[in-house]
Write a protein that holds these residues in place. Sequence first.
Motif, mmCIF file in Angstrom:
data_model
loop_
_atom_site.group_PDB
_atom_site.id
_atom_site.type_symbol
_atom_site.label_atom_id
_atom_site.label_comp_id
_atom_site.label_asym_id
_atom_site.label_seq_id
_atom_site.Cartn_x
_atom_site.Cartn_y
_atom_site.Cartn_z
ATOM 1 N N ASN A 1 0.505 -1.280 -0.195
ATOM 2 C CA ASN A 1 -0.447 -0.205 -0.694
ATOM 3 C C ASN A 1 0.873 0.858 -0.409
ATOM 4 O OD1 ASN A 1 -1.871 2.371 0.546
ATOM 5 N ND2 ASN A 1 -2.825 1.128 1.510
ATOM 6 N N SER A 2 0.733 2.122 -0.872
ATOM 7 C CA SER A 2 1.820 3.093 -0.926
ATOM 8 C C SER A 2 0.215 4.366 -1.117
ATOM 9 C CB SER A 2 2.764 3.208 -1.643
ATOM 10 O OG SER A 2 3.350 3.978 -2.493
ATOM 11 N N ASP A 3 0.794 5.187 -0.836
ATOM 12 C CA ASP A 3 -0.113 6.940 -1.533
ATOM 13 C C ASP A 3 -1.504 6.389 -1.351
ATOM 14 O OD1 ASP A 3 2.123 8.360 -1.162
ATOM 15 O OD2 ASP A 3 2.638 7.520 -3.051
ATOM 16 N N ASN A 4 -2.129 5.244 -0.630
ATOM 17 C CA ASN A 4 -3.427 5.012 -0.621
ATOM 18 C C ASN A 4 -4.042 4.259 -1.610
ATOM 19 O OD1 ASN A 4 -4.613 5.244 2.001
ATOM 20 N ND2 ASN A 4 -4.586 7.311 1.202
ATOM 21 N N LYS A 5 -3.067 3.820 -2.311
ATOM 22 C CA LYS A 5 -3.017 2.317 -3.750
ATOM 23 C C LYS A 5 -2.621 1.455 -3.344
ATOM 24 C CE LYS A 5 -3.160 6.213 -7.003
ATOM 25 N NZ LYS A 5 -2.625 7.286 -8.006
#
Length: 150
Positions: free
Chosen positions: A15-19
Motif C-alpha cells: 500500500n503506497s499513497d492509498n494505492k
Amino acid sequence: MQKLNFPDYKFRFKNSDNKISVFDEIRRKFILLTPEEWVRQHVVHFLLEEKNFPKSHLNVEKIVKINGLNKRYDIVVFQPDGKIFLIVECKAPEVKISQGTFDQIARYNMTLNSVHLMVTNGLNHYFCQMDHEAEQYVFLPDVPPYTPAL
C-alpha cells in the motif's frame, strides 16, 4: 477485491499513497491492483501452481505489433522450443466475455500463432485449441498442463 473462480492463492500486496499494488511473480515487481490485474495475477498463479508451467516460460504484458499497431497481450506461455503454447486474454470481472473478446485474441494469434487460447474475466474461463486449417476454435474443458519435452 472480488472472489474469482480460481483456487485461493497467496499474493503479496503493498500500500503506497492509498494505492494497493500486487507483486507480479513474472515481472518481479509490484503492479497497481486493478480488477483486470487481479484476474491476470490469478491466471499467472493458476498456470504456475495448477498447470505446472515454469516461470521462465511465462511472459506478461508485452507489446506485439498487430497490423502495424502496438498492442499488449496479457499472458503468453512458451513451449521449450520457443513456440507459443498459450495466449491468455484477461478482462475485469465486470466485463462480459463476448465475440469481440474472441476476435481480439484471434487477431493477436494471427501474429503469435499459438496452439491454445484462454479467455477469462476471472469468473468465466474459455479454453480453445486452434484448428488453423479450418480457421476455427475447438473448445476444450481445460488448458492442458505443462509436459516437459522428453
